[in-house]
Design a protein around this motif. Structure first.
Motif, PDB file in Angstrom:
ATOM      1  N   LYS A  26       0.827  -1.211   0.000  1.00 31.31           N
ATOM      2  CA  LYS A  26       0.000   0.000   0.000  1.00 31.31           C
ATOM      3  C   LYS A  26       0.860   1.259   0.000  1.00 31.31           C
ATOM      4  O   LYS A  26       0.583   2.216  -0.731  1.00 31.31           O
ATOM      5  N   GLU A  27       1.907   1.271   0.806  1.00 30.85           N
ATOM      6  CA  GLU A  27       2.765   2.451   0.901  1.00 30.85           C
ATOM      7  C   GLU A  27       3.458   2.745  -0.430  1.00 30.85           C
ATOM      8  O   GLU A  27       3.607   3.908  -0.818  1.00 30.85           O
ATOM      9  N   LEU A  30       0.797   4.262  -2.727  1.00 37.20           N
ATOM     10  CA  LEU A  30       0.505   5.652  -2.347  1.00 37.20           C
ATOM     11  C   LEU A  30       1.617   6.601  -2.797  1.00 37.20           C
ATOM     12  O   LEU A  30       1.348   7.711  -3.281  1.00 37.20           O
ATOM     13  N   GLN A  31       2.869   6.173  -2.691  1.00 36.66           N
ATOM     14  CA  GLN A  31       3.980   7.010  -3.159  1.00 36.66           C
ATOM     15  C   GLN A  31       3.953   7.143  -4.683  1.00 36.66           C
ATOM     16  O   GLN A  31       4.170   8.231  -5.219  1.00 36.66           O
ATOM     17  N   GLN A  33       1.281   6.990  -6.586  1.00 38.80           N
ATOM     18  CA  GLN A  33       0.169   7.888  -6.896  1.00 38.80           C
ATOM     19  C   GLN A  33       0.557   9.348  -6.665  1.00 38.80           C
ATOM     20  O   GLN A  33       0.194  10.225  -7.452  1.00 38.80           O
ATOM     21  N   HIS A  34       1.305   9.609  -5.610  1.00 35.73           N
ATOM     22  CA  HIS A  34       1.800  10.960  -5.340  1.00 35.73           C
ATOM     23  C   HIS A  34       2.681  11.437  -6.495  1.00 35.73           C
ATOM     24  O   HIS A  34       2.564  12.568  -6.973  1.00 35.73           O
ATOM     25  N   ALA A  67      -6.003   0.554  -2.641  1.00 38.78           N
ATOM     26  CA  ALA A  67      -5.531   1.933  -2.834  1.00 38.78           C
ATOM     27  C   ALA A  67      -5.606   2.328  -4.305  1.00 38.78           C
ATOM     28  O   ALA A  67      -5.960   3.459  -4.634  1.00 38.78           O
ATOM     29  N   GLN A  70      -9.250   3.082  -5.101  1.00 45.09           N
ATOM     30  CA  GLN A  70      -9.671   4.361  -4.524  1.00 45.09           C
ATOM     31  C   GLN A  70      -9.154   5.556  -5.319  1.00 45.09           C
ATOM     32  O   GLN A  70      -9.808   6.590  -5.400  1.00 45.09           O
ATOM     33  N   PHE A  71      -7.981   5.422  -5.922  1.00 43.12           N
ATOM     34  CA  PHE A  71      -7.361   6.510  -6.671  1.00 43.12           C
ATOM     35  C   PHE A  71      -7.871   6.593  -8.110  1.00 43.12           C
ATOM     36  O   PHE A  71      -7.754   7.637  -8.761  1.00 43.12           O
TER      37      PHE A  71
END
Length: 127
Positions: A26-27, A30-31, A33-34, A67, A70-71
């Motif tokens: 997940k982390e 998320l990175q 996606q950032h 994740a 969701q994005f």
């Protein structure tokens, strides 16, 4: 937890290419996606396509897949009109079809994918 998975983002005109390798948690997602969001905003793209290239060992944990789901709406809301993926196995293809339904073009060859997606101006819905 430390982010897992690696990626490289490059632009070819209006085509964002994301080279993905390894197991994503997940982390890591998320990175990624950032970084995607930062790239799109930096380039001030209003209409663009996205190609994700999955290496043989590229997969994601269940919470990483969540994740991604969701994005997913962010892409269409920020000008992404088409999404393609180069997959190396049926697990990757099945996972992408589950997450994006009919909103993804699946390819076996990177060159064919790039030629198909470069300059595309046909909006697609994201499942």
């Amino acid at each position: 937890m430390k982010p897992h998975g690696s990626w490289y983002i490059a632009w070819q005109d209006d085509l964002m290419t994301i080279d993905l390798e390894g197991s994503f948690n997940k982390e890591g997602v998320l990175q990624l996606q950032h970084d995607i969001r930062s790239e799109v905003l930096r380039k001030k793209m209003t209409e663009w396509a996205r190609l994700e290239i999955f290496h043989v060992d590229t997969l994601a944990t269940p919470d990483a897949v969540h994740a991604v789901e969701q994005f997913s709406p962010w892409y269409a809301l920020n000008g992404c009109v088409a999404f393609g993926a180069v997959c190396n196995d049926s697990v990757q293809k099945t996972l992408l079809k589950k997450v994006y339904r009919d909103g993804v073009y699946i390819y076996n060859d990177t060159n064919v994918a790039v030629q198909s997606l470069q300059g595309i101006r046909h909006p697609r819905r994201y499942g």
